[in-house]
Structure formats: structure tokens, C-alpha cells
Design a protein around this motif. Structure first.
Motif, PDB file in Angstrom:
ATOM      1  N   LEU A 112       0.810  -1.217   0.000  1.00  0.00           N
ATOM      2  CA  LEU A 112       0.000   0.000   0.000  1.00  0.00           C
ATOM      3  C   LEU A 112       0.842   1.265   0.000  1.00  0.00           C
ATOM      4  O   LEU A 112       0.596   2.191  -0.764  1.00  0.00           O
ATOM      5  N   GLU A 113       1.871   1.244   0.858  1.00  0.00           N
ATOM      6  CA  GLU A 113       2.701   2.449   0.962  1.00  0.00           C
ATOM      7  C   GLU A 113       3.360   2.770  -0.357  1.00  0.00           C
ATOM      8  O   GLU A 113       3.408   3.920  -0.781  1.00  0.00           O
ATOM      9  N   SER A 114       3.879   1.734  -1.008  1.00  0.00           N
ATOM     10  CA  SER A 114       4.559   2.002  -2.266  1.00  0.00           C
ATOM     11  C   SER A 114       3.555   2.414  -3.341  1.00  0.00           C
ATOM     12  O   SER A 114       3.869   3.219  -4.206  1.00  0.00           O
ATOM     13  N   GLU A 115       2.349   1.875  -3.276  1.00  0.00           N
ATOM     14  CA  GLU A 115       1.304   2.308  -4.222  1.00  0.00           C
ATOM     15  C   GLU A 115       0.985   3.793  -4.035  1.00  0.00           C
ATOM     16  O   GLU A 115       0.842   4.531  -4.993  1.00  0.00           O
ATOM     17  N   LEU A 116       0.863   4.183  -2.763  1.00  0.00           N
ATOM     18  CA  LEU A 116       0.488   5.570  -2.486  1.00  0.00           C
ATOM     19  C   LEU A 116       1.626   6.548  -2.756  1.00  0.00           C
ATOM     20  O   LEU A 116       1.432   7.583  -3.388  1.00  0.00           O
ATOM     21  N   PHE A 117       2.806   6.196  -2.257  1.00  0.00           N
ATOM     22  CA  PHE A 117       3.892   7.186  -2.264  1.00  0.00           C
ATOM     23  C   PHE A 117       4.991   6.879  -3.270  1.00  0.00           C
ATOM     24  O   PHE A 117       5.881   7.682  -3.475  1.00  0.00           O
ATOM     25  N   GLY A 118       4.948   5.702  -3.886  1.00  0.00           N
ATOM     26  CA  GLY A 118       5.993   5.322  -4.848  1.00  0.00           C
ATOM     27  C   GLY A 118       7.254   4.842  -4.151  1.00  0.00           C
ATOM     28  O   GLY A 118       7.326   4.837  -2.915  1.00  0.00           O
ATOM     29  N   HIS A 119       8.225   4.390  -4.929  1.00  0.00           N
ATOM     30  CA  HIS A 119       9.478   3.968  -4.317  1.00  0.00           C
ATOM     31  C   HIS A 119      10.656   4.279  -5.225  1.00  0.00           C
ATOM     32  O   HIS A 119      10.505   4.472  -6.432  1.00  0.00           O
ATOM     33  N   GLU A 120      11.823   4.330  -4.604  1.00  0.00           N
ATOM     34  CA  GLU A 120      13.063   4.503  -5.364  1.00  0.00           C
ATOM     35  C   GLU A 120      13.572   3.128  -5.744  1.00  0.00           C
ATOM     36  O   GLU A 120      13.189   2.122  -5.139  1.00  0.00           O
ATOM     37  N   LYS A 121      14.432   3.105  -6.725  1.00  0.00           N
ATOM     38  CA  LYS A 121      15.051   1.849  -7.134  1.00  0.00           C
ATOM     39  C   LYS A 121      15.762   1.218  -5.945  1.00  0.00           C
ATOM     40  O   LYS A 121      16.485   1.895  -5.224  1.00  0.00           O
ATOM     41  N   GLY A 122      15.522  -0.053  -5.704  1.00  0.00           N
ATOM     42  CA  GLY A 122      16.201  -0.771  -4.627  1.00  0.00           C
ATOM     43  C   GLY A 122      15.659  -0.486  -3.241  1.00  0.00           C
ATOM     44  O   GLY A 122      16.271  -0.846  -2.240  1.00  0.00           O
ATOM     45  N   ALA A 123      14.508   0.158  -3.150  1.00  0.00           N
ATOM     46  CA  ALA A 123      13.945   0.490  -1.829  1.00  0.00           C
ATOM     47  C   ALA A 123      13.611  -0.779  -1.045  1.00  0.00           C
ATOM     48  O   ALA A 123      13.701  -0.817   0.167  1.00  0.00           O
ATOM     49  N   PHE A 124      13.220  -1.812  -1.761  1.00  0.00           N
ATOM     50  CA  PHE A 124      12.976  -3.109  -1.112  1.00  0.00           C
ATOM     51  C   PHE A 124      13.208  -4.188  -2.161  1.00  0.00           C
ATOM     52  O   PHE A 124      13.356  -3.876  -3.357  1.00  0.00           O
ATOM     53  N   THR A 125      13.267  -5.425  -1.706  1.00  0.00           N
ATOM     54  CA  THR A 125      13.521  -6.516  -2.649  1.00  0.00           C
ATOM     55  C   THR A 125      12.425  -6.500  -3.708  1.00  0.00           C
ATOM     56  O   THR A 125      11.248  -6.462  -3.381  1.00  0.00           O
ATOM     57  N   GLY A 126      12.839  -6.502  -4.941  1.00  0.00           N
ATOM     58  CA  GLY A 126      11.840  -6.501  -6.012  1.00  0.00           C
ATOM     59  C   GLY A 126      11.599  -5.115  -6.584  1.00  0.00           C
ATOM     60  O   GLY A 126      10.957  -4.979  -7.621  1.00  0.00           O
ATOM     61  N   ALA A 127      12.121  -4.083  -5.899  1.00  0.00           N
ATOM     62  CA  ALA A 127      11.944  -2.727  -6.428  1.00  0.00           C
ATOM     63  C   ALA A 127      13.059  -2.453  -7.434  1.00  0.00           C
ATOM     64  O   ALA A 127      14.053  -1.797  -7.131  1.00  0.00           O
ATOM     65  N   ALA A 128      12.874  -3.013  -8.640  1.00  0.00           N
ATOM     66  CA  ALA A 128      13.950  -2.952  -9.629  1.00  0.00           C
ATOM     67  C   ALA A 128      14.090  -1.547 -10.210  1.00  0.00           C
ATOM     68  O   ALA A 128      15.173  -1.150 -10.619  1.00  0.00           O
ATOM     69  N   ASP A 129      12.965  -0.827 -10.247  1.00  0.00           N
ATOM     70  CA  ASP A 129      12.992   0.514 -10.835  1.00  0.00           C
ATOM     71  C   ASP A 129      12.356   1.522  -9.906  1.00  0.00           C
ATOM     72  O   ASP A 129      11.593   1.146  -9.023  1.00  0.00           O
ATOM     73  N   ARG A 130      12.630   2.751 -10.156  1.00  0.00           N
ATOM     74  CA  ARG A 130      11.931   3.810  -9.435  1.00  0.00           C
ATOM     75  C   ARG A 130      10.491   3.855  -9.952  1.00  0.00           C
ATOM     76  O   ARG A 130      10.242   3.695 -11.137  1.00  0.00           O
ATOM     77  N   LYS A 131       9.544   4.014  -9.036  1.00  0.00           N
ATOM     78  CA  LYS A 131       8.140   4.046  -9.474  1.00  0.00           C
ATOM     79  C   LYS A 131       7.398   5.141  -8.719  1.00  0.00           C
ATOM     80  O   LYS A 131       7.437   5.189  -7.499  1.00  0.00           O
ATOM     81  N   PRO A 132       6.758   6.028  -9.444  1.00  0.00           N
ATOM     82  CA  PRO A 132       5.971   7.046  -8.759  1.00  0.00           C
ATOM     83  C   PRO A 132       4.700   6.432  -8.190  1.00  0.00           C
ATOM     84  O   PRO A 132       4.183   5.463  -8.733  1.00  0.00           O
TER      85      PRO A 132
END
Ligand code: ATP
Ligand code: MG
Length: 466
Positions: free
Chosen positions: A204-224
């Protein structure tokens, strides 16, 4: 006064119908199919009685041509030969019904009553929009509650206010949220909807706020996230009551500061979004149970719109049904034109726990099984689902009306004596009286009671009278 167009080549039929119905309706005469078509356009009758056997253009051809120019005009065919083929063809071509000649006037009158009532239902007078061409996504309903809602939407839409929409499932919360966006200054901006109940807590958090590349396992790319995507537009947070407490805290901070931080990111990113939230839970109660943060609740609840359940605004049902009927009968290639008065009666009496969504589904399912031009109670299959609503308790003391109206006073007496089943007692009593008055003629008893014979038989069964 209703106008009835009678099409028959025999003068004596015109004469006897004029005598039987002339008091109650205006009868317009035509003697051929060609003349009938002309009269349909010139006189705009409310109903057509059409003989099958006509010189020149036959009755079935005339029926088809009439239906092409006036699809909702009820046409009753008159035929001397009761072959199933004529009957089936007639119904397939959209006839309302057909009668055998010589015409039995009681049957005809009953049928006319039903058909003319039907036409009033099919085309509610003064309806602002024609039912055809109502696009999906348009809010429908003429009840005072919906009218108030439209006004509120109009007032709040052009502001940037946060709106909280509450209401039972299927009452149209998302539709209202979209309407606010469409009428807002952000209408050209993005519309982003997130269903808080449909996303696992960890995502949910990543859906709402997005993530930077490598923020967690599986976060291969930056995503808004949704906030960034909705920037300049509206973010619709559906089922906000399901938001976990940890995410609630972050959401509150973003709303207060008008900026977000992507997961794994350090930089604060300014966002310009309007928030609309929806819930089918009692959020106040969730606040009381400490499942929902009070500060977030107040932050969201700047303006609260509550959508009333469909059962409290039955006057919206006919319009909704007709729009759904048109929409889905076209989509499914059906030529269902409307619904029988009995079907409408059932739709109005049903409590609709799933609200407009359930009504929409019911119409779709009924269209699948409906063989004729009209939806019937059998197609709706509501009886299986029907539940009797709990009767509320009797009001204390006689009402002002009851004091000088013996009938009202009798009803109040029944309420006091038979609390809990007063309604069925009074109903049963009335039915017994009507049957006694008419020597058990069900057609006449139903007329006396102002209900259809079908409904009368249904109630008689419930009372054990059948
Ligand atoms: N007033 C209305 N006019 C026309 N269609 C409506 C209306 N209200 C609801 N609907 C239709 O009913 C369905 C359900 O509406 P919607 O998804 O907005 O409900 P909801 O309140 O968000 O339900 P839930 O809580 O289950 O998510 C949709 O197909 C919508 O188009
Ligand atoms: Mg919804």
C-alpha cells in the motif's frame, strides 16, 4: 384523456368499441394499415388496437411499421384466428398483447388499463433527459435526496475541498466522486483511484507514495505512487476505512504537508492533489474503536456526503430501471421494451440490500431470461430474495387525521391491538371484504383493491385464501 387508435376494416367493430370505451377514452378510427400509420404520426395516440386481417397492408406489417416509428407505443392485436403462429409473430414484433375476436370487453378494459399505465411508466412525464443516450457514469435519480446531492456536488466540485463520501455498498459513491472530479477545476487533470481494501498492506505504501530503485527486494525501478500520478488532479481513496494504522499516519502527514517521500527516498516531493475518500463503514465508530485515527478522520471529513440507500428513495427506481433496460437490452441485442406493472411493483417493494449495483445486476440477469417484450416478475426472480422488513412500532395516541376519519381510526385500533402484524391483518381483512363483495370474482376484487390480479393471488396465497 387517453387516445386510442382503432384499426379495423369492419365498421361494426368501431361502433361497438366506441360504445364500450367512448366514455373513458378518445377513439380515433382507421380502416387500413396505411391510414393507421398516418394516424400514428398525426395523432400521437397512447395505444393502438390493430386488427390482423386488413385489406392492403396486413396487420403484422402495419405493426412492424408502427414499431419502427414509435417503439414504445403499446399495440394490441385483434385477431379472429387464434393461431399460435400469429401470436408468436405478433409478440416477437413487439405487440403488447393480442386478443381474440369477438373482443371480450372486460378483458380488453383490463388490458387497456395495464397497457396505458405501462406507457406512463415507460416514459415518465417531464423526465429531463430522454432515457436513451444516457451515458454510463451519469448519476440518475429524481428523489429529493439525489437532488440535494447534485446541488452539493455542484457547490463543492469547483473548490479544492477534501470530501468524504459514505454510504452502503452499491449506492454510487465512486460515481459521485467521479462527478465531483468531472465538474472540478481539475477536470482536465488526472483521475487516480486506489482501492485501499484491495492492496496488501505491504504494497500500500509504495502504491500511495511510490518507491526509489532498490527500496525493497523486487523494487527494480523507481516508481511514482498514486499521489504523484494524481498531481494536478484528483486522488480517490476508496474504502478508506480499510487503511492500516501505519499507513494512516503517513497519509495524514502527506495531507498536512502537501508533500510525500517515496519509499527509500530522502527527498520531499511537493504534490498538488485533491483527495476524495469513500467508505461504506461507519468511520466514527471505527474512530471510537481506535481502528481509525481521529486526526485523519477530521482531515478527510471536511465535507461529508452521505448517499442514502436505494430503499429510502424508491422514486428513483423507475428511471434507473429504464436506463439500465435500454442500455443492456441494446448491448445484449434484446428488444425488451419495458416492464410489466407487476414487475415494477416488485422492484419498488424489494429492499435492495446491494442498492443500485444490485438493481443493475438484476436487470441484466432478467434480460438474459426474458423472452417477451416486457420484463415480468418471473424474469426478475425477486420473490426468492425478498425479505419482509421489520414493521416499526405504532405511534402513540391517535393522529389528528384519525379523530375525524373512522377508517383511519380503525387502522390505528388495528395497530394498537395487533402490533407486529397489523399490516397483514388489515390487508387480509380488506382482501376478504373485496372477495365477499364480488362473490369471489378475482378480477373485480383486484379492481376494487386497486391492485393487479397477479398481486391479489399472491397475497391470497400468503393469507392462506388460495
Ligand atoms: N445514482 C445512480 N445513477 C446511475 N447509476 C448508479 C447510481 N448509483 C449507482 N449506480 C451504478 O451502480 C453501480 C455501483 O456504483 P458505485 O460503484 O459508484 O457504488 P459504490 O457506492 O462505490 O459501491 P461499493 O461500496 O460497493 O464500492 C455502478 O455500476 C454505478 O454505475
Ligand atoms: Mg465503490
Amino acid at each position: 384523456m387517453h387516445k386510442i387508435l382503432l384499426v379495423d376494416d369492419e365498421r361494426n367493430v368501431h361502433y361497438s368499441l366506441q360504445r364500450a370505451l367512448g366514455q373513458a377514452c378518445r377513439i380515433i378510427s382507421a380502416f387500413t394499415g396505411e391510414e393507421a400509420l398516418h394516424q400514428v404520426e398525426a395523432e400521437l395516440p397512447h395505444l393502438v388496437l390493430l386488427d390482423v386481417k386488413l385489406p392492403g397492408m396486413g396487420g403484422l406489417d402495419a405493426l412492424q411499421r408502427i414499431k419502427a416509428v414509435a417503439p414504445t407505443l403499446p399495440v394490441i392485436l385483434l385477431t379472429a384466428y387464434g393461431t399460435t403462429d400469429t401470436a408468436i409473430t405478433a409478440m416477437k414484433l413487439g405487440a403488447y398483447d393480442y386478443l381474440l375476436k369477438p373482443v371480450d370487453m372486460t378483458t380488453l378494459k383490463g388490458l387497456l388499463g395495464k397497457a396505458l399505465q405501462l406507457q406512463e411508466v415507460t416514459e415518465p412525464p417531464g423526465m429531463p433527459l430522454g432515457v436513451e443516450g444516457v451515458e454510463p457514469g451519469i448519476l440518475l435519480g429524481r428523489s429529493p435526496a439525489m437532488q440535494d446531492l447534485y446541488k452539493m456536488i455542484g457547490r463543492v466540485a469547483p473548490t479544492d475541498m477534501t470530501v468524504l463520501i459514505s454510504g452502503e455498498s452499491g449506492t454510487g459513491k465512486e460515481l459521485v466522486a467521479r462527478a465531483i472530479h468531472r465538474h472540478s477545476l481539475r477536470a482536465e487533470g488526472p483521475w487516480v483511484a486506489l482501492n485501499c481494501a484491495a492492496i496488501p498492506e505491504l504494497l500500500l505504501e509504495s502504491e500511495l507514495f511510490g518507491h526509489e530503485k532498490g527500496a525493497f527486494t523486487g523494487a527494480a525501478d523507481r516508481k511514482p505512487g498514486c499521489f504523484e500520478e494524481a498531481s494536478g488532479g484528483t486522488l480517490f481513496l476508496d474504502e478508506i476505512g480499510e487503511l492500516p494504522l501505519t499507513v494512516q499516519a503517513k497519509l495524514l502527514r502527506s495531507l498536512q504537508e502537501k508533500e510525500i517521500r517515496r519509499l527509500g527516498g530522502r527527498k520531499a516531493i511537493a504534490v498538488d492533489v485533491r483527495i476524495i475518500a469513500a467508505t461504506n463503514k461507519m468511520l466514527e465508530a471505527a474512530v471510537g474503536r481506535q481502528e481509525f485515527r481521529e486526526d485523519l478522520y477530521y482531515r478527510l471529513n471536511v465535507l461529508h456526503l452521505h448517499l442514502p440507500p436505494l430503499r429510502t428513495r424508491q422514486e428513483d427506481i423507475p428511471v434507473l430501471v429504464h436506463v439500465f433496460l435500454r442500455r443492456y437490452s441494446q448491448e445484449m441485442g434484446r428488444s425488451v421494451r419495458g416492464l410489466s406493472p407487476e414487475a415494477l411493483e416488485q422492484l419498488l417493494a424489494y429492499p435492495w440490500p446491494g442498492n443500485v449495483r444490485e438493481l443493475e445486476n438484476t436487470v441484466q440477469h432478467a434480460l438474459l431470461t426474458c423472452g417477451g417484450a416486457l420484463l415480468t416478475p418471473e424474469d426478475l426472480r425477486l420473490e426468492e430474495q425478498s425479505r419482509l422488513c421489520d414493521a416499526s412500532t405504532a405511534p402513540p395516541g391517535p393522529s389528528p387525521l384519525a379523530r375525524d376519519n373512522p377508517l383511519e381510526a380503525g387502522l390505528e385500533h388495528a395497530l394498537a391491538v395487533h402490533a407486529g402484524d397489523a399490516y397483514s391483518r388489515v390487508e387480509e381483512h380488506l382482501i376478504r371484504q373485496a372477495l365477499a363483495c364480488t362473490r369471489h370474482n378475482q378480477v373485480q376484487a383486484a379492481q376494487l383493491l386497486g391492485i393487479t390480479r397477479h398481486v391479489l393471488r399472491h397475497r391470497m396465497k400468503q393469507c392462506g385464501l388460495l
